[in-house]
Design an enzyme around this catalytic site. Structure first.
Site, PDB file in Angstrom:
ATOM      1  N   GLU A 184     -51.624 -51.386  14.195  1.00 46.53           N
ATOM      2  CA  GLU A 184     -51.565 -52.231  15.520  1.00 46.53           C
ATOM      3  C   GLU A 184     -50.535 -53.419  15.190  1.00 46.53           C
ATOM      4  O   GLU A 184     -50.419 -53.745  16.238  1.00 46.53           O
ATOM      5  CB  GLU A 184     -52.826 -52.635  15.778  1.00 46.53           C
ATOM      6  CG  GLU A 184     -53.735 -53.598  14.893  1.00 46.53           C
ATOM      7  CD  GLU A 184     -54.125 -52.961  13.740  1.00 46.53           C
ATOM      8  OE1 GLU A 184     -53.851 -51.971  13.169  1.00 46.53           O
ATOM      9  OE2 GLU A 184     -55.214 -53.870  13.328  1.00 46.53           O
ATOM     10  N   CYS A 289     -46.598 -50.325  -1.520  1.00 45.84           N
ATOM     11  CA  CYS A 289     -47.573 -49.787  -2.327  1.00 45.84           C
ATOM     12  C   CYS A 289     -47.077 -49.670  -3.737  1.00 45.84           C
ATOM     13  O   CYS A 289     -47.833 -49.172  -4.629  1.00 45.84           O
ATOM     14  CB  CYS A 289     -48.231 -48.829  -1.657  1.00 45.84           C
ATOM     15  SG  CYS A 289     -47.282 -47.244  -1.629  1.00 45.84           S
TER      16      CYS A 289
HETATM   17  P1  NAD Z   1     -55.027 -51.582   6.290  1.00 42.73           P
HETATM   18  O1  NAD Z   1     -56.087 -50.738   5.504  1.00 42.73           O
HETATM   19  O2  NAD Z   1     -55.595 -52.729   6.569  1.00 42.73           O
HETATM   20  O3  NAD Z   1     -54.759 -50.840   7.433  1.00 42.73           O
HETATM   21  C1  NAD Z   1     -54.389 -49.286   7.525  1.00 42.73           C
HETATM   22  C2  NAD Z   1     -54.639 -48.780   8.910  1.00 42.73           C
HETATM   23  O4  NAD Z   1     -56.314 -48.790   8.800  1.00 42.73           O
HETATM   24  C3  NAD Z   1     -54.409 -49.407  10.162  1.00 42.73           C
HETATM   25  O5  NAD Z   1     -54.065 -48.513  10.961  1.00 42.73           O
HETATM   26  C4  NAD Z   1     -55.500 -50.244  10.632  1.00 42.73           C
HETATM   27  O6  NAD Z   1     -55.501 -50.233  11.992  1.00 42.73           O
HETATM   28  C5  NAD Z   1     -56.802 -49.474  10.099  1.00 42.73           C
HETATM   29  N1  NAD Z   1     -57.984 -50.191   9.736  1.00 42.73           N
HETATM   30  C6  NAD Z   1     -57.845 -51.507   9.277  1.00 42.73           C
HETATM   31  N2  NAD Z   1     -59.205 -51.983   9.123  1.00 42.73           N
HETATM   32  C7  NAD Z   1     -59.870 -50.841   9.546  1.00 42.73           C
HETATM   33  C8  NAD Z   1     -61.479 -50.938   9.644  1.00 42.73           C
HETATM   34  N3  NAD Z   1     -62.255 -51.889   9.292  1.00 42.73           N
HETATM   35  N4  NAD Z   1     -61.965 -49.594  10.112  1.00 42.73           N
HETATM   36  C9  NAD Z   1     -60.965 -48.696  10.425  1.00 42.73           C
HETATM   37  N5  NAD Z   1     -59.753 -49.027  10.445  1.00 42.73           N
HETATM   38  C10 NAD Z   1     -59.223 -49.806  10.117  1.00 42.73           C
HETATM   39  O7  NAD Z   1     -53.913 -51.608   5.412  1.00 42.73           O
HETATM   40  P2  NAD Z   1     -52.291 -52.555   5.748  1.00 42.73           P
HETATM   41  O8  NAD Z   1     -52.641 -53.755   5.577  1.00 42.73           O
HETATM   42  O9  NAD Z   1     -51.889 -51.991   7.295  1.00 42.73           O
HETATM   43  O10 NAD Z   1     -51.290 -52.032   4.680  1.00 42.73           O
HETATM   44  C11 NAD Z   1     -51.220 -52.587   3.552  1.00 42.73           C
HETATM   45  C12 NAD Z   1     -52.372 -51.778   2.499  1.00 42.73           C
HETATM   46  O11 NAD Z   1     -51.866 -50.368   2.490  1.00 42.73           O
HETATM   47  C13 NAD Z   1     -51.795 -52.175   1.063  1.00 42.73           C
HETATM   48  O12 NAD Z   1     -53.176 -52.152   0.356  1.00 42.73           O
HETATM   49  C14 NAD Z   1     -50.760 -51.010   0.566  1.00 42.73           C
HETATM   50  O13 NAD Z   1     -51.211 -51.065  -0.952  1.00 42.73           O
HETATM   51  C15 NAD Z   1     -51.748 -49.804   1.045  1.00 42.73           C
HETATM   52  N6  NAD Z   1     -50.698 -49.001   1.062  1.00 42.73           N
HETATM   53  C16 NAD Z   1     -50.848 -47.788   0.370  1.00 42.73           C
HETATM   54  C17 NAD Z   1     -50.007 -46.708   0.170  1.00 42.73           C
HETATM   55  C18 NAD Z   1     -50.191 -45.551  -0.679  1.00 42.73           C
HETATM   56  O14 NAD Z   1     -49.167 -44.734  -0.645  1.00 42.73           O
HETATM   57  N7  NAD Z   1     -51.014 -45.448  -1.587  1.00 42.73           N
HETATM   58  C19 NAD Z   1     -48.718 -46.718   1.103  1.00 42.73           C
HETATM   59  C20 NAD Z   1     -48.640 -47.928   1.800  1.00 42.73           C
HETATM   60  C21 NAD Z   1     -49.583 -48.745   1.962  1.00 42.73           C
END
Ligand code: NAD
Length: 504
Positions: A184, A289
């Site tokens: 979002e 990441c």
């Molecule tokens: P996030 O987990 O906060 O959000 C990711 C997605 O999940 C978003 O679309 C969000 O709307 C949704 N979301 C968030 N909280 C939620 C909840 N409580 N219930 C249901 N859905 C929910 O992650 P972010 O802050 O957008 O991204 C950063 C994180 O992503 C870091 O921890 C990073 O390491 C990780 N990441 C991992 C990879 C990988 O390939 N392993 C790649 C990119 C980013």
């Protein structure tokens, strides 16, 4: 509108049945330009009814799409590839505006995302099955792979273009219909991708976007018509997604967070190791990441390496992506910037020292969410700066005596996304590759993101599920095997036989 009235924000809606639709949920979020702190758009937050409508359209589109010939699907993917290439500057500008990363970095993201569309152009080859003639007398056995149905992707803020392309390229090419719930914070890149997909010939309903927050996510995780969920984001949410979606009978791959260690042996080329540490630690403001977060400096290497890093950091220009000379942009939100900066205080309280303090960078005094590149020395396990994923431009150096101790630290870390070794000793590098419990390993390569014809995935708390993302494992994830045993006998030879069929 009066002269003092604020201009209304751009509304980012859902993409259902081949067009952008305004939300009727009455819920929305504000998208902020992280380089200025100004609101730039308003994104819809889907209601349960809107998610149901989106899934129904994807389900209806599946019937025709799975019957569409492979060569036609391949042709559409080729067109999509060309359209993304033609529109790469536009896509990168949208990414850069909402995420804050610099244009060269955003263009790099688009290029790495495009690789996945290129891989999916080979769908006809990727979906070849197996055939065993004469498995028994007159009997042949073959395996085909079929799409699952409606599959979902849920993506993070840090790669608004690349991560959706990791998922949707294979998902669609393999004959599924795909529902994306973008972050979002950065929803607009997906709208452009959906528009280009339509122009490329992706039929309406095959690619759907629902914008939103956890209301939309929870609805998708429980929806009876969703067959599989791909997730990329933080570990706590990845674990939740995996547990909830598997409980609801879905196939899941949920990629989580990271704490990537870079091991520098005493024989490493210091200049090369410093270049790599600075590029991988501070690129995209550390919001990758696969960013390097910890340097394990073995033996005598720490002092010259830190000196070389300091020399390089002093030249990094922090600033908004709108200034072409900026090399590092802001963090995604003010709260996240403040959390990242707080690790500098906790490091000192925990007994480490701050060798470079990014809070003194001139960009920090602007309204954008900036933090300059920062370096913590004498970090150790047990300190907050070592134990947590920081996800910002803060590198920690752990001074360590031996390779064995360094390896132990990496292997006992709960995350296992990426790691890298810097050395001139091929034998040591090979031993590291053999020993280390991490999914993606670089040898003198600091960000070893696999090319699209391999697959991306960490180990331990960096991935929940069995199959890695994109590439050959992506094809396996988005299809299921069907094994056919066939016989075309002369009906005259048929007889009743109650014994269990034997093959010899
Ligand atoms: P996030 O987990 O906060 O959000 C990711 C997605 O999940 C978003 O679309 C969000 O709307 C949704 N979301 C968030 N909280 C939620 C909840 N409580 N219930 C249901 N859905 C929910 O992650 P972010 O802050 O957008 O991204 C950063 C994180 O992503 C870091 O921890 C990073 O390491 C990780 N990441 C991992 C990879 C990988 O390939 N392993 C790649 C990119 C980013």
């Amino acid at each position: 509108m009066s002269a003092t009235q604020a201009p209304s924000l751009v509304a980012v809606g859902h993409w259902i049945n081949g067009e952008q639709v305004a939300s009727t949920s009455g819920r929305s979020g504000i998208i902020t330009n992280p380089a200025t702190g100004e609101p730039i758009a308003e994104v819809a937050f889907a209601s349960i009814a809107e998610v149901d409508q989106a899934v129904a359209s994807a389900k209806a589109a599946f019937v025709d799409w799975r019957s569409t010939p492979l060569s036609r699907r391949s042709e559409i993917m080729f067109r999509l590839r060309n359209l993304i290439l033609e529109n790469r500057e536009k896509l990168a500008s949208i990414i850069s505006l909402e995420n804050g990363k610099t244009m060269p970095d955003a263009l790099g993201e688009v290029a790495r995302g495009l690789e996945n569309v290129e891989f999916a152009c080979g769908v006809a080859n990727n979906l070849k099955g197996g055939y065993s003639e004469q498995s028994s007398r007159g009997v042949d056995v073959y395996q085909i792979r079929q799409p699952l149905g409606v599959v979902v992707g849920i993506t993070p803020f840090n790669f608004p273009g690349m991560v959706p392309l990791w998922m949707l390229s294979n998902a669609i090419a393999c004959g599924n219909t795909f529902v994306l719930k973008p972050s979002e914070k950065v929803p607009s890149a997906s709208i452009l991708i959906a528009e280009l997909a339509k122009e490329a010939g992706v039929p309406d309903g095959v690619l759907t976007l629902v914008q939103g927050d956890k209301v939309a996510v929870n609805c998708l995780l429980e929806h009876p018509d969703i067959k599989a969920v791909s997730f990329v984001g933080s570990t706590s949410v990845a674990r939740y997604i995996y547990e909830t979606a598997t409980k609801n009978g879905k196939r899941v791959q949920a990629l989580g967070g990271a704490k990537n260690h870079m091991l520098v042996l005493p024989d490493a080329d210091i200049a090369m190791a410093a270049d790599a540490a600075v590029s991988a630690g501070y690129g995209a403001a550390g919001e990758r990441c696969m960013a390097i977060s910890v340097i394990l400096a073995v033996g005598s290497v720490a002092d010259p390496l830190i000196a070389a890093i300091r020399e390089r950091v002093a030249k990094i220009k922090v600033g908004p992506a709108s200034d072409a000379s900026s090399e590092m942009g802001p963090l995604i939100t003010r709260e996240h910037r403040d959390r990242v900066a707080s690790f500098l205080d906790s490091a000192v309280a925990d007994g480490a020292s701050v060798s470079i303090d990014g809070r003194s960078d001139p960009a920090v005094s602007t309204d954008g969410y900036f933090l300059g590149p920062s370096l913590i020395d004498h970090a150790k396990p047990g300190m907050a700066c070592y134990d947590h994923e920081i996800f910002g431009p803060v590198l920690s150096v752990v001074r360590i005596d031996t390779y064995a101790e360094a390896l132990h630290l990496i292997n006992e870390n709960p995350f296992g996304n990426g790691t890298a070794i810097f050395t001139q000793n091929g034998g040591a590098a090979r031993q590291f590759q053999f020993d280390v419990e991490v999914g993606m390993v670089g040898i003198n390569v600091p960000i070893p993101v696999p090319v699209s014809y391999y697959s991306f995935g960490g180990w331990k708390s960096s991935l929940f599920g069995d199959l890695h993302m994109y590439g050959p494992e992506g094809v396996l994830f988005y299809t299921r095997a069907k094994i056919v045993t066939s016989r075309w006998p002369d009906p005259g030879t048929s007889k009743v036989d109650l014994g269990f069929p034997q093959v010899r």
